[in-house]
Design an enzyme around this catalytic site. Sequence first.
Site, mmCIF file in Angstrom:
data_model
loop_
_atom_site.group_PDB
_atom_site.id
_atom_site.type_symbol
_atom_site.label_atom_id
_atom_site.label_comp_id
_atom_site.label_asym_id
_atom_site.label_seq_id
_atom_site.Cartn_x
_atom_site.Cartn_y
_atom_site.Cartn_z
ATOM 1 N N CYS A 198 -6.389 -2.831 -9.158
ATOM 2 C CA CYS A 198 -4.846 -2.214 -9.161
ATOM 3 C C CYS A 198 -4.050 -3.343 -8.922
ATOM 4 O O CYS A 198 -2.907 -3.253 -9.336
ATOM 5 C CB CYS A 198 -4.736 -1.051 -8.260
ATOM 6 S SG CYS A 198 -5.445 0.521 -8.820
ATOM 7 N N CYS A 252 -25.824 5.034 -13.956
ATOM 8 C CA CYS A 252 -26.076 5.416 -15.321
ATOM 9 C C CYS A 252 -24.792 5.346 -16.051
ATOM 10 O O CYS A 252 -24.751 5.078 -17.301
ATOM 11 C CB CYS A 252 -26.443 6.984 -15.399
ATOM 12 S SG CYS A 252 -28.032 7.175 -14.433
ATOM 13 N N LYS A 257 -6.343 0.238 8.845
ATOM 14 C CA LYS A 257 -6.258 1.445 8.073
ATOM 15 C C LYS A 257 -6.967 2.649 8.734
ATOM 16 O O LYS A 257 -6.209 3.780 8.967
ATOM 17 C CB LYS A 257 -6.772 1.140 6.606
ATOM 18 C CG LYS A 257 -5.717 0.470 5.899
ATOM 19 C CD LYS A 257 -6.291 0.361 4.359
ATOM 20 C CE LYS A 257 -5.403 -0.337 3.345
ATOM 21 N NZ LYS A 257 -5.694 -0.242 1.910
ATOM 22 N N CYS A 306 -31.596 5.177 -10.261
ATOM 23 C CA CYS A 306 -32.148 6.530 -10.368
ATOM 24 C C CYS A 306 -33.486 6.374 -11.592
ATOM 25 O O CYS A 306 -33.954 7.775 -11.844
ATOM 26 C CB CYS A 306 -31.205 7.509 -10.668
ATOM 27 S SG CYS A 306 -30.487 7.519 -12.087
ATOM 28 N N ASN A 329 0.729 -1.269 0.094
ATOM 29 C CA ASN A 329 0.019 0.015 0.029
ATOM 30 C C ASN A 329 0.759 1.243 0.002
ATOM 31 O O ASN A 329 0.302 2.389 -0.392
ATOM 32 C CB ASN A 329 -0.891 0.018 1.250
ATOM 33 C CG ASN A 329 -1.968 -0.906 1.353
ATOM 34 O OD1 ASN A 329 -2.148 -1.536 2.333
ATOM 35 N ND2 ASN A 329 -2.380 -1.616 0.267
#
Length: 256
Positions: free
Chosen positions: A193, A181, A84, A253, A68
């Site tokens: 990652c 959307c 963390k 939505c 990290n």
Amino acid sequence: MLSAEERERYARHILLKEIGGPGQQLLKAARVAIVGAGGLGAPAALYLAAAGVGHLRLIDDDVVSLSNLQRQIVFESDDAGAPKVQRAATALKKLNPHVEIDARRERLTNANARELLAGVDLVLDGTDDFATRFAVNSACHALAVTLISGAVGRWDGQVATFKSGPTKHLPESQRLPCYRCFVPETPPNAETCAQVGVVGALAGVIGSMMALEAIKEIADAGESLAGRILLFDGLGANARRVALPRDPACVVCGHG
């Protein structure tokens, strides 16, 4: 009211006509949740604490690992193996003791998202999996809370602001899109990652952009990213904004 120490601490903000004293008071009164205290959440949290956001809620169930530290700049080498949110809270309080830190060592899911995000004015999502992003988006829409979302991979990043919740009671033509959307379903080739890599400084760029957009939203300064997405190409050193239309058939939505 701002104390004399706070007025000195935030003097460069107060000089800005777009923030000034009233805007700094809004920052002090703001309650912001940051989901994910990692590559994006770490720099965003540092800049929001430095900016004087009065209450930061950190939500993450992970522990610090050595891998990290290449990008998650709120942590130190000695933090490896520690939660963390606890280590981040300690660092943020050292940076600005005027900020209240609410550390939640929990994994946000559909089942607890509304509870974890209740009572905040703004949410920043810096997570790297779509299930969590979808849960955050649904909760923000239901709670009528503005969401700032960021993502990075390899050399590219993106930032967007979603206000579907605050506009859900407006006529159809005036409503703004939500995250679903933009990404209706989990992409079949979705990568993290950890799988594809990321240049560490890119996380700082995008996390700082998320913090900047949060400050603008809280202080009502400048132009909101709502309805658009900012795409950043680190290798090409360029950025562009593209329009993000609302999907009437969206499952969150719209009428989906």
